[in-house]
Write a protein that holds these residues in place. Structure first.
Motif, PDB file in Angstrom:
ATOM      1  N   UNK A 160      55.024  25.636  83.755  1.00 25.83           N
ATOM      2  CA  UNK A 160      53.897  25.689  82.828  1.00 25.83           C
ATOM      3  C   UNK A 160      54.237  26.421  81.526  1.00 25.83           C
ATOM      4  N   UNK A 161      54.946  27.535  81.621  1.00 29.17           N
ATOM      5  CA  UNK A 161      55.208  28.334  80.423  1.00 29.17           C
ATOM      6  C   UNK A 161      56.166  27.648  79.458  1.00 29.17           C
ATOM      7  N   UNK A 162      56.916  26.653  79.935  1.00 27.49           N
ATOM      8  CA  UNK A 162      57.862  25.943  79.083  1.00 27.49           C
ATOM      9  C   UNK A 162      57.321  24.597  78.609  1.00 27.49           C
ATOM     10  N   UNK A 163      56.117  24.286  79.013  1.00 31.17           N
ATOM     11  CA  UNK A 163      55.533  23.000  78.621  1.00 31.17           C
ATOM     12  C   UNK A 163      54.918  23.095  77.235  1.00 31.17           C
ATOM     13  N   UNK A 164      54.817  21.947  76.564  1.00 27.30           N
ATOM     14  CA  UNK A 164      54.261  21.933  75.207  1.00 27.30           C
ATOM     15  C   UNK A 164      53.294  20.762  75.061  1.00 27.30           C
ATOM     16  N   UNK A 165      52.419  20.831  74.058  1.00 30.35           N
ATOM     17  CA  UNK A 165      51.411  19.775  73.891  1.00 30.35           C
ATOM     18  C   UNK A 165      51.904  18.637  73.000  1.00 30.35           C
ATOM     19  N   UNK A 166      51.301  17.516  73.194  1.00 30.33           N
ATOM     20  CA  UNK A 166      51.511  16.363  72.311  1.00 30.33           C
ATOM     21  C   UNK A 166      50.246  16.212  71.466  1.00 30.33           C
ATOM     22  N   UNK A 167      50.306  16.698  70.235  1.00 28.58           N
ATOM     23  CA  UNK A 167      49.154  16.658  69.330  1.00 28.58           C
ATOM     24  C   UNK A 167      49.584  16.040  68.006  1.00 28.58           C
ATOM     25  N   UNK A 168      49.946  14.774  68.018  1.00 30.47           N
ATOM     26  CA  UNK A 168      50.472  14.164  66.795  1.00 30.47           C
ATOM     27  C   UNK A 168      49.367  13.908  65.784  1.00 30.47           C
ATOM     28  N   UNK A 169      49.708  13.972  64.522  1.00 24.59           N
ATOM     29  CA  UNK A 169      48.810  13.497  63.482  1.00 24.59           C
ATOM     30  C   UNK A 169      49.130  12.017  63.313  1.00 24.59           C
ATOM     31  N   UNK A 170      48.208  11.129  63.683  1.00 24.53           N
ATOM     32  CA  UNK A 170      48.523   9.699  63.627  1.00 24.53           C
ATOM     33  C   UNK A 170      48.989   9.275  62.239  1.00 24.53           C
ATOM     34  N   UNK A 171      49.974   8.399  62.205  1.00 29.31           N
ATOM     35  CA  UNK A 171      50.440   7.847  60.937  1.00 29.31           C
ATOM     36  C   UNK A 171      50.832   6.395  61.153  1.00 29.31           C
ATOM     37  N   UNK A 172      50.724   5.603  60.119  1.00 26.86           N
ATOM     38  CA  UNK A 172      51.046   4.181  60.239  1.00 26.86           C
ATOM     39  C   UNK A 172      51.535   3.665  58.892  1.00 26.86           C
ATOM     40  N   UNK A 173      52.152   2.495  58.923  1.00 29.91           N
ATOM     41  CA  UNK A 173      52.523   1.816  57.689  1.00 29.91           C
ATOM     42  C   UNK A 173      52.479   0.309  57.919  1.00 29.91           C
ATOM     43  N   UNK A 174      52.266  -0.411  56.843  1.00 27.13           N
ATOM     44  CA  UNK A 174      52.214  -1.870  56.902  1.00 27.13           C
ATOM     45  C   UNK A 174      52.655  -2.422  55.556  1.00 27.13           C
ATOM     46  N   UNK A 175      53.511  -3.433  55.597  1.00 28.22           N
ATOM     47  CA  UNK A 175      53.916  -4.115  54.371  1.00 28.22           C
ATOM     48  C   UNK A 175      53.287  -5.494  54.320  1.00 28.22           C
ATOM     49  N   UNK A 176      52.495  -5.767  53.285  1.00 32.24           N
ATOM     50  CA  UNK A 176      51.839  -7.073  53.170  1.00 32.24           C
ATOM     51  C   UNK A 176      51.508  -7.377  51.711  1.00 32.24           C
ATOM     52  N   UNK A 177      51.777  -8.619  51.333  1.00 25.36           N
ATOM     53  CA  UNK A 177      51.457  -9.125  49.993  1.00 25.36           C
ATOM     54  C   UNK A 177      52.055  -8.256  48.889  1.00 25.36           C
ATOM     55  N   UNK A 178      53.284  -7.777  49.137  1.00 26.25           N
ATOM     56  CA  UNK A 178      53.982  -6.965  48.153  1.00 26.25           C
ATOM     57  C   UNK A 178      53.477  -5.547  48.030  1.00 26.25           C
ATOM     58  N   UNK A 179      52.619  -5.105  48.947  1.00 26.68           N
ATOM     59  CA  UNK A 179      52.036  -3.763  48.892  1.00 26.68           C
ATOM     60  C   UNK A 179      52.455  -2.988  50.142  1.00 26.68           C
ATOM     61  N   UNK A 180      52.865  -1.751  49.931  1.00 21.18           N
ATOM     62  CA  UNK A 180      53.221  -0.856  51.030  1.00 21.18           C
ATOM     63  C   UNK A 180      52.003   0.003  51.354  1.00 21.18           C
ATOM     64  N   UNK A 181      51.380  -0.247  52.494  1.00 24.68           N
ATOM     65  CA  UNK A 181      50.196   0.489  52.922  1.00 24.68           C
ATOM     66  C   UNK A 181      50.614   1.544  53.937  1.00 24.68           C
ATOM     67  N   UNK A 182      50.270   2.793  53.657  1.00 21.00           N
ATOM     68  CA  UNK A 182      50.571   3.879  54.586  1.00 21.00           C
ATOM     69  C   UNK A 182      49.317   4.710  54.804  1.00 21.00           C
ATOM     70  N   UNK A 183      49.196   5.259  56.005  1.00 22.37           N
ATOM     71  CA  UNK A 183      48.033   6.078  56.304  1.00 22.37           C
ATOM     72  C   UNK A 183      48.378   7.210  57.238  1.00 22.37           C
ATOM     73  N   UNK A 184      47.487   8.199  57.275  1.00 24.68           N
ATOM     74  CA  UNK A 184      47.674   9.353  58.132  1.00 24.68           C
ATOM     75  C   UNK A 184      46.303   9.840  58.597  1.00 24.68           C
ATOM     76  N   UNK A 185      46.258  10.440  59.783  1.00 25.14           N
ATOM     77  CA  UNK A 185      44.990  10.881  60.334  1.00 25.14           C
ATOM     78  C   UNK A 185      44.234   9.749  61.004  1.00 25.14           C
ATOM     79  N   UNK A 186      42.980  10.005  61.353  1.00 30.58           N
ATOM     80  CA  UNK A 186      42.115   8.985  61.963  1.00 30.58           C
ATOM     81  C   UNK A 186      41.074   8.596  60.920  1.00 30.58           C
TER      82      UNK A 186
END
Length: 469
Positions: A336-362
């Motif tokens: 237990x003392x060596x365990x750690x949490x998984x608390x990622x800040x969501x992030x994504x990206x998408x390439x479409x119609x010549x535009x690079x769309x990136x996002x973070x968070x919910x």
């Protein structure tokens, strides 16, 4: 012998002799196996996957593969190290016996484990009519085999492609068709492209972007039926507004289904949104009690997040699979003392119609949006999402270099609207309703979903496998 030294001996013994089974031989499964070996696990390791292929990268399937830049069978994930594992590929897990600690396989075999990682991910939601889904020219895209078949159909030069659904994957496929010079129609039963993950304000911009690129975008309509010719090839689509389309390729981009059916009767908090687990990736049982020997990672995991009111979050993101797998691996072989949490800040990206769309968070957690930088008219901007006076998400179009700036604000729960940046300020900095659809309205589901606080809510069901005594 002290309690601490006894516990340390047990950990050393497990690392040397314990049996770990990973169900799901894709990105999360492979990275978890590598992390286990990196952290000193030397015991027997088994990876089970229902596909015959070794783990491969999925994001290129709807981008580079469909464009013909990369062959579908050339997307295999790089191996970071030798994992010395037994691979059981091309065989599906059909059940989990937690009492006897066994994974049941479609072959009739039972694979014993001391600790188990569930990383079974998601699959593409199929076309609703099985007879129509069987027509030649009707596709979904999830596996490398799916992408190879669709790429061959696009290379043949269809007269018109119909994409049903305009989330990230559907929009990317429509973009590919435009780049290949193929006429394409997009049918979206919601108010516009990307409205599920990004809301109606951004959906209006995405709709204009698609139409500017030549897409025949139809919103507020659904496809009621597909008609085939005498040879069994799709030729027409009938829409809910009474119109028909002559088409010869249909791509159903209807979202995903989490692969949890094999867990029926196992007594885990598994349902529509995945398998409930704590922030340390330990699975919950149907009563919300954390298990000791079953862990979850990747798209199929559903866990609480401190930044979002401790609601359970489900994420279909590449980073979530990698980081979650590494955390699960660490926690499977540590105290237990060596365990750690998984608390990622969501992030994504998408390439479409010549535009690079990136996002973070919910982004879909927010109810307001404000343009903070750039120009929406030029498809070059940054926008922030707010909820109860704090920033919870951000999206950029061709402005991704600013994403770490917004991510830092989200992580410290900075106020919304955020302070104006030093330069390139948006012409209208006033917040406005983000216009996310009512979750009861059928539309494309976000890739990140907040699903409440109860680990057994949102579709988790308990079924007796036998009559109780």
């Amino acid at each position: 012998m002290s309690t601490a030294s006894l516990a340390a001996d047990l950990v050393r013994m497990f690392r040397a002799e314990g049996r770990i089974v990973i169900v799901g031989a894709s990105l999360a499964g492979l990275r978890a196996a590598e992390a286990l070996r990196d952290k000193g696990f030397c015991g027997p390791l088994t990876l089970i996957g229902d596909e015959t292929h070794e783990p491969y990268d999925r994001p290129p399937l709807s981008k580079q593969v469909l464009k013909g830049w990369v062959r579908a069978d050339h997307t295999k994930l790089p191996r970071m190290r030798d994992i010395d594992a037994q691979w059981r590929l091309g065989v599906a897990a059909t059940g989990l016996d937690r009492v006897n600690k066994q994974v049941l396989l479609a072959t009739g075999d039972a694979v014993p484990y001391d600790r188990l990682l569930i990383a079974t991910g998601v699959r593409a939601r199929p076309w609703f009519n099985p007879a129509e889904a069987a027509l030649q020219g009707v596709f979904t895209v999830r596996t490398c085999d799916d992408a190879a078949r669709l790429q061959a159909a696009l290379r043949a030069g269809p007269k018109r492609v119909l994409v049903v659904g305009s989330g990230f994957v559907g929009s990317e496929m429509a973009s590919v068709c435009c780049e290949l010079g193929l006429p394409v129609t997009v049918a979206e039963r919601g108010g516009g492209p990307l409205v599920g993950p990004l809301g109606g304000v951004i959906g209006d911009i995405a709709a204009r972007m698609q139409r500017d690129a030549g897409v025949d975008l139809r919103t507020g309509v659904s496809v009621e039926a597909l008609d085939g010719d005498a040879g069994g090839h799709v030729r027409r689509a009938r829409l809910s507004d009474g119109t028909t389309l002559d088409i010869d390729v249909v791509v159903a981009s209807l979202g995903s289904i989490r692969n949890v059916e094999w867990l029926a009767g196992a007594g885990l908090a598994a349902g529509f949104w995945g398998v409930g687990c704590d922030a340390g990736c330990r699975a919950f049982d149907i009563n919300g009690v954390v298990t000791d020997n079953v862990f979850v990672a990747g798209d199929v995991a559903r866990q609480p997040h401190v930044l979002y009111e401790y609601q359970f979050i489900s994420m279909e993101h590449w980073d979530n699979a990698v980081c979650g797998a590494q955390v699960a691996a660490n926690n499977m072989i540590n105290l237990e003392t060596e365990r750690r949490p998984h608390l990622p800040l969501p992030s994504f990206w998408s390439g479409q119609f010549g535009v690079n769309i990136k996002g973070v968070g919910v982004c879909s957690f927010g109810d307001e949006i404000v343009f903070t930088q750039g120009s929406p008219e030029d498809y070059r901007f940054a926008a922030a999402y707010g909820h109860r006076g704090r920033i919870v998400g951000a999206v950029t179009f061709n402005h991704g270099k600013w994403l770490p700036y917004y991510a830092a604000m989200i992580e410290r729960s900075a106020p919304f609207p955020p302070p104006p940046p030093g330069y390139d300020r948006a012409p209208d900095p006033a917040p406005m309703p983000a216009r996310f659809p009512d979750p009861r309205v059928p539309t494309e589901m976000p890739d990140v979903v907040l699903t409440g606080h109860d680990p057994t809510s949102r579709g988790a069901e308990f079924h007796w496998t036998r009559e109780p005594a």
